[in-house]
Design an enzyme around this catalytic site. Structure first.
Site, PDB file in Angstrom:
ATOM      1  N   ASP A  64      -2.447  -1.519  10.067  1.00 47.18           N
ATOM      2  CA  ASP A  64      -2.684  -1.493   8.621  1.00 47.18           C
ATOM      3  C   ASP A  64      -3.407  -2.731   8.097  1.00 47.18           C
ATOM      4  O   ASP A  64      -3.746  -2.788   6.915  1.00 47.18           O
ATOM      5  CB  ASP A  64      -1.342  -1.395   7.868  1.00 47.18           C
ATOM      6  CG  ASP A  64      -0.780   0.009   7.882  1.00 47.18           C
ATOM      7  OD1 ASP A  64      -1.542   0.954   8.134  1.00 47.18           O
ATOM      8  OD2 ASP A  64       0.427   0.143   7.637  1.00 47.18           O
ATOM      9  N   LYS A  95       0.858  -1.206   0.000  1.00 46.53           N
ATOM     10  CA  LYS A  95       0.000   0.000   0.000  1.00 46.53           C
ATOM     11  C   LYS A  95       0.884   1.242   0.000  1.00 46.53           C
ATOM     12  O   LYS A  95       2.060   1.190   0.414  1.00 46.53           O
ATOM     13  CB  LYS A  95      -0.923   0.043   1.223  1.00 46.53           C
ATOM     14  CG  LYS A  95      -0.251  -0.020   2.612  1.00 46.53           C
ATOM     15  CD  LYS A  95       0.341   1.276   3.155  1.00 46.53           C
ATOM     16  CE  LYS A  95       0.946   1.129   4.540  1.00 46.53           C
ATOM     17  NZ  LYS A  95       1.752   2.258   5.001  1.00 46.53           N
TER      18      LYS A  95
HETATM   19  C1  LIG Z   1       1.993   4.571   9.783  1.00 44.62           C
HETATM   20  C2  LIG Z   1       1.177   3.518   9.075  1.00 44.62           C
HETATM   21  O1  LIG Z   1       1.990   2.745   8.207  1.00 44.62           O
HETATM   22  C3  LIG Z   1       0.136   4.193   8.199  1.00 44.62           C
HETATM   23  O2  LIG Z   1      -0.406   3.326   7.269  1.00 44.62           O
HETATM   24  C4  LIG Z   1       0.526   2.594  10.049  1.00 44.62           C
HETATM   25  O3  LIG Z   1      -0.358   3.281  10.885  1.00 44.62           O
HETATM   26  C5  LIG Z   1       1.502   1.775  10.838  1.00 44.62           C
HETATM   27  O4  LIG Z   1       0.904   0.541  10.974  1.00 44.62           O
HETATM   28  P1  LIG Z   1       1.704  -0.762  11.452  1.00 44.62           P
HETATM   29  O5  LIG Z   1       3.072  -0.813  10.871  1.00 44.62           O
HETATM   30  O6  LIG Z   1       0.747  -1.892  11.231  1.00 44.62           O
HETATM   31  O7  LIG Z   1       1.896  -0.395  12.912  1.00 44.62           O
HETATM   32  P2  LIG Z   1       1.683  -1.267  14.206  1.00 44.62           P
HETATM   33  O8  LIG Z   1       2.473  -2.524  14.097  1.00 44.62           O
HETATM   34  O9  LIG Z   1       0.225  -1.316  14.523  1.00 44.62           O
HETATM   35  O10 LIG Z   1       2.388  -0.284  15.242  1.00 44.62           O
HETATM   36  C6  LIG Z   1       3.799  -0.142  15.370  1.00 44.62           C
HETATM   37  C7  LIG Z   1       4.034   0.909  16.450  1.00 44.62           C
HETATM   38  O11 LIG Z   1       3.799   2.224  15.919  1.00 44.62           O
HETATM   39  C8  LIG Z   1       3.078   3.047  16.817  1.00 44.62           C
HETATM   40  N1  LIG Z   1       1.824   3.478  16.185  1.00 44.62           N
HETATM   41  C9  LIG Z   1       1.339   2.816  15.104  1.00 44.62           C
HETATM   42  C10 LIG Z   1       0.184   3.247  14.483  1.00 44.62           C
HETATM   43  C11 LIG Z   1      -0.493   4.376  15.026  1.00 44.62           C
HETATM   44  N2  LIG Z   1      -1.623   4.820  14.468  1.00 44.62           N
HETATM   45  N3  LIG Z   1       0.006   5.002  16.102  1.00 44.62           N
HETATM   46  C12 LIG Z   1       1.155   4.581  16.691  1.00 44.62           C
HETATM   47  O12 LIG Z   1       1.584   5.179  17.664  1.00 44.62           O
HETATM   48  C13 LIG Z   1       2.864   2.202  18.059  1.00 44.62           C
HETATM   49  O13 LIG Z   1       3.900   2.525  18.954  1.00 44.62           O
HETATM   50  C14 LIG Z   1       3.064   0.779  17.612  1.00 44.62           C
HETATM   51  O14 LIG Z   1       3.616   0.004  18.628  1.00 44.62           O
HETATM   52  N1  LIG Z   2       5.627 -11.688   7.060  1.00 43.95           N
HETATM   53  C1  LIG Z   2       6.258 -10.569   7.446  1.00 43.95           C
HETATM   54  N2  LIG Z   2       6.730  -9.719   6.530  1.00 43.95           N
HETATM   55  C2  LIG Z   2       7.358  -8.582   6.895  1.00 43.95           C
HETATM   56  N3  LIG Z   2       7.587  -8.207   8.151  1.00 43.95           N
HETATM   57  C3  LIG Z   2       7.138  -8.998   9.105  1.00 43.95           C
HETATM   58  C4  LIG Z   2       6.465 -10.206   8.797  1.00 43.95           C
HETATM   59  N4  LIG Z   2       6.151 -10.773   9.948  1.00 43.95           N
HETATM   60  C5  LIG Z   2       6.596  -9.965  10.925  1.00 43.95           C
HETATM   61  N5  LIG Z   2       7.199  -8.874  10.429  1.00 43.95           N
HETATM   62  C6  LIG Z   2       7.778  -7.766  11.234  1.00 43.95           C
HETATM   63  O1  LIG Z   2       7.072  -6.550  10.916  1.00 43.95           O
HETATM   64  C7  LIG Z   2       7.986  -5.464  10.750  1.00 43.95           C
HETATM   65  C8  LIG Z   2       7.377  -4.426   9.810  1.00 43.95           C
HETATM   66  O2  LIG Z   2       7.403  -4.935   8.525  1.00 43.95           O
HETATM   67  P1  LIG Z   2       6.631  -4.262   7.324  1.00 43.95           P
HETATM   68  O3  LIG Z   2       7.190  -4.797   6.058  1.00 43.95           O
HETATM   69  O4  LIG Z   2       5.162  -4.405   7.508  1.00 43.95           O
HETATM   70  O5  LIG Z   2       7.060  -2.748   7.525  1.00 43.95           O
HETATM   71  P2  LIG Z   2       6.457  -1.469   6.967  1.00 43.95           P
HETATM   72  O6  LIG Z   2       6.228  -1.613   5.515  1.00 43.95           O
HETATM   73  O7  LIG Z   2       7.307  -0.334   7.416  1.00 43.95           O
HETATM   74  O8  LIG Z   2       5.050  -1.392   7.660  1.00 43.95           O
HETATM   75  P3  LIG Z   2       4.164  -0.136   7.909  1.00 43.95           P
HETATM   76  O9  LIG Z   2       4.015   0.647   6.693  1.00 43.95           O
HETATM   77  O10 LIG Z   2       2.892  -0.838   8.273  1.00 43.95           O
HETATM   78  O11 LIG Z   2       4.824   0.593   9.019  1.00 43.95           O
HETATM   79  C9  LIG Z   2       9.259  -6.120  10.238  1.00 43.95           C
HETATM   80  O12 LIG Z   2      10.403  -5.372  10.574  1.00 43.95           O
HETATM   81  C10 LIG Z   2       9.256  -7.488  10.911  1.00 43.95           C
HETATM   82  O13 LIG Z   2       9.929  -7.438  12.155  1.00 43.95           O
END
Ligand SMILES: C[C@](O)(CO)[C@H](O)COP(=O)(O)OP(=O)(O)OC[C@H]1O[C@@H](n2ccc(N)nc2=O)[C@H](O)[C@@H]1O
Ligand SMILES: Nc1ncnc2c1ncn2[C@@H]1O[C@H](COP(=O)(O)OP(=O)(O)OP(=O)(O)O)[C@@H](O)[C@H]1O
Length: 290
Positions: free
Chosen positions: A145, A20
């Site tokens: 997400d 996304k």
């Molecule tokens: C920033 C975005 O990528 C926008 O699409 C998402 O909101 C992040 O989503 P995500 O990676 O699925 O995040 P999560 O795994 O739920 O959260 C990771 C960490 O980011 C912080 N977090 C995340 C989302 C949010 N709305 N507020 C937060 O403060 C929290 O500390 C959480 O522990």
């Molecule tokens: N199947 C998986 N693929 C990717 N990451 C994973 C998976 N399972 C667990 N993780 C953990 O989730 C973390 C975030 O990975 P992801 O690829 O979703 O990051 P991101 O794209 O930055 O996400 P976001 O945009 O939601 O912040 C990784 O650093 C890893 O520790």
């Protein structure tokens, strides 16, 4: 959206888990548990991880191969499959094979998308009949997400990303740069100098051109490769950060303009030429019944 039933023959198919983009992201407040309240626009791109589910008879959920740095028990596909079993009492087993193409820590939501594809496809393959709403609720416990990937359509999102309203946005060509750094989402949201009090806007304001990402200042300040990528990409079109980064992207009306930017940036950067799509490739695939 009604999905055609999948039959047993497709167990061996591979299923897409698309990336996304956040076309804009405003932080409008913070909940008492620390999570931030957002307004964001999600659109999918046709860059995907690919997941194959191999049935196993012993009831065990396992990974064919772990992702470097992610222990099997933490992998979001494993956690999603286990959630489904706990929710329904299903006794089936599965060995999950993930072909990882989406950069991790890139702001592309790869982990969340892998989790959503696991929830949606195993719900079908295991005949669990959970509603889309229930799958999204389960998914939200894995990551903010996950719900948008479960619903599978471009969305205006509020709350922490779980209050979704389907919208159509132009399906443009996109040039995406993956700067050579890993941004920790948690660290960005913990930053003292993060903007947390943006005024709420309406969908019409976004359509009129309000594209700001409130994480940009913090990320650009701390990650020089992101700053450099934004400067270079903005020579071709408006350059934006997706989520908390590290990836930056620009949209193009014509393929020709996108290809020209892609070719030029390719000399120095890890760059992708992709297309924005309003329907998740997973759902296009499910509707087509293979
Ligand atoms: C920033 C975005 O990528 C926008 O699409 C998402 O909101 C992040 O989503 P995500 O990676 O699925 O995040 P999560 O795994 O739920 O959260 C990771 C960490 O980011 C912080 N977090 C995340 C989302 C949010 N709305 N507020 C937060 O403060 C929290 O500390 C959480 O522990
Ligand atoms: N199947 C998986 N693929 C990717 N990451 C994973 C998976 N399972 C667990 N993780 C953990 O989730 C973390 C975030 O990975 P992801 O690829 O979703 O990051 P991101 O794209 O930055 O996400 P976001 O945009 O939601 O912040 C990784 O650093 C890893 O520790």
């Amino acid at each position: 959206m009604t999905l055609k039933k999948i039959n047993r023959a497709v167990w061996t198919e591979r299923w897409p888990a698309p990336a996304k983009l956040n076309l804009m992201l405003r932080i409008t407040g913070q909940r008492s548990d620390g999570y931030h309240l957002l307004q964001t626009v999600f659109q999918f791109i046709d860059l995907c991880d690919w997941i194959t589910f191999h049935p196993v008879g012993n009831g065990v959920v396992s990974l064919q191969k772990t992702i470097p740095g992610v222990p099997e028990a933490d992998d979001l596909t494993i956690r999603a499959a286990k959630l489904l079993k706990a929710e329904t009492g299903c006794e089936q087993g599965v060995c999950i094979e993930v072909e990882k193409n989406l950069p991790m820590g890139g702001g592309l939501g790869g982990g969340s998308s892998d989790a959503a594809t696991t929830l949606v496809v195993l719900n079908e393959l295991w005949n669990l009949n959970l509603s889309r709403e229930r799958l999204a609720e389960l998914g939200l416990t894995l990551g903010a997400d996950v719900p948008v990937f479960v619903y599978g359509y471009s969305s205006w999102a509020e709350g922490i990303g779980e209050k979704l309203e389907r919208i159509d946005v132009p399906e443009q060509w996109v040039v995406l740069i993956r700067p050579d750094c890993h941004v920790d989402t948690k660290e960005v949201f913990l930053a003292k100098d993060l903007t947390r009090n943006s005024k709420s806007i309406r969908i019409v304001d976004f359509i009129a051109g309000q594209h700001q990402n409130d994480c940009l200042g913090v990320v650009r300040e701390r990650y020089q490769p992101v700053k450099d990528a934004l400067v270079e990409l903005s020579e071709f079109s408006e350059a934006r950060l997706t989520g908390t980064g590290a990836c930056v992207f620009a949209q193009f009306d014509s393929k020709k303009a996108a290809v020209s930017a892609y070719r030029s940036l390719q000399k120095k950067w890890q760059v992708y030429l992709v297309k924005g799509v309003n329907e998740s490739p997973l759902f296009s695939r499910l509707k087509a019944g293979n």
